[in-house]
Design a protein around this motif. Structure first.
Motif, PDB file in Angstrom:
ATOM      1  N   ASN A  98       0.865  -1.170   0.000  1.00 46.32           N
ATOM      2  CA  ASN A  98       0.000   0.000   0.000  1.00 46.32           C
ATOM      3  C   ASN A  98       0.911   1.232   0.000  1.00 46.32           C
ATOM      4  O   ASN A  98       1.709   1.363  -0.913  1.00 46.32           O
ATOM      5  CB  ASN A  98      -1.013  -0.048   1.133  1.00 46.32           C
ATOM      6  CG  ASN A  98      -1.997  -1.205   0.951  1.00 46.32           C
ATOM      7  OD1 ASN A  98      -2.006  -2.128   1.730  1.00 46.32           O
ATOM      8  ND2 ASN A  98      -2.800  -1.169  -0.105  1.00 46.32           N
ATOM      9  N   THR A 114      -2.805  -2.455   4.685  1.00 39.73           N
ATOM     10  CA  THR A 114      -3.509  -1.524   5.566  1.00 39.73           C
ATOM     11  C   THR A 114      -4.788  -1.012   4.929  1.00 39.73           C
ATOM     12  O   THR A 114      -5.572  -0.329   5.573  1.00 39.73           O
ATOM     13  CB  THR A 114      -2.600  -0.343   5.926  1.00 39.73           C
ATOM     14  OG1 THR A 114      -2.147   0.264   4.711  1.00 39.73           O
ATOM     15  CG2 THR A 114      -1.406  -0.810   6.742  1.00 39.73           C
ATOM     16  N   GLN A 115      -4.960  -1.299   3.655  1.00 45.94           N
ATOM     17  CA  GLN A 115      -6.178  -0.932   2.934  1.00 45.94           C
ATOM     18  C   GLN A 115      -6.363  -1.926   1.808  1.00 45.94           C
ATOM     19  O   GLN A 115      -5.431  -2.629   1.431  1.00 45.94           O
ATOM     20  CB  GLN A 115      -6.090   0.500   2.414  1.00 45.94           C
ATOM     21  CG  GLN A 115      -4.911   0.748   1.500  1.00 45.94           C
ATOM     22  CD  GLN A 115      -4.693   2.226   1.237  1.00 45.94           C
ATOM     23  OE1 GLN A 115      -5.241   3.071   1.910  1.00 45.94           O
ATOM     24  NE2 GLN A 115      -3.880   2.538   0.257  1.00 45.94           N
TER      25      GLN A 115
END
Length: 103
Positions: A41, A55-56
């Protein structure tokens, strides 16, 4: 440039299932790290070794190291290996990827 990697373009988990158990059993990172930079990311890791969680989502990653990385369908490099991230320096989007392990 963003390179979208369709699930069909990845090495499917059934093909690399024998790799999933040893990789998960390997535990913490080894003393040697890959040389270069791994982006997961928007996080940059220099000379990475071990497991890195997304994280996303979807997971985006760029592997500019000297080592291929494995993509897992669960956090903490658990679950199945759903693909490999080549050390080509290009940005890849992996829709179902949750974590990446590199040695």
């Amino acid at each position: 440039m963003i390179k979208r990697v369709p699930l069909a373009g990845l090495v499917l988990a059934a093909t690399v299932l024998p790799l999933a158990a040893p990789a998960a059993a390997a535990g913490p990172a080894t003393a040697q790290a890959a040389r270069g930079v791994l982006w997961v990311n928007d996080q940059r890791y220099v000379d990475p070794a071990g497991c890195y969680n997304a994280t996303q989502f979807p997971l985006t990653a760029s592997n500019a190291t000297d080592t291929e990385a494995l993509i897992y369908d669960e956090l903490h490099c658990e679950g199945l290996v759903i693909g490999k991230l080549p050390p080509d320096g290009q940005r890849h989007v992996v829709e179902f990827g949750k974590s990446i392990r590199i040695y």
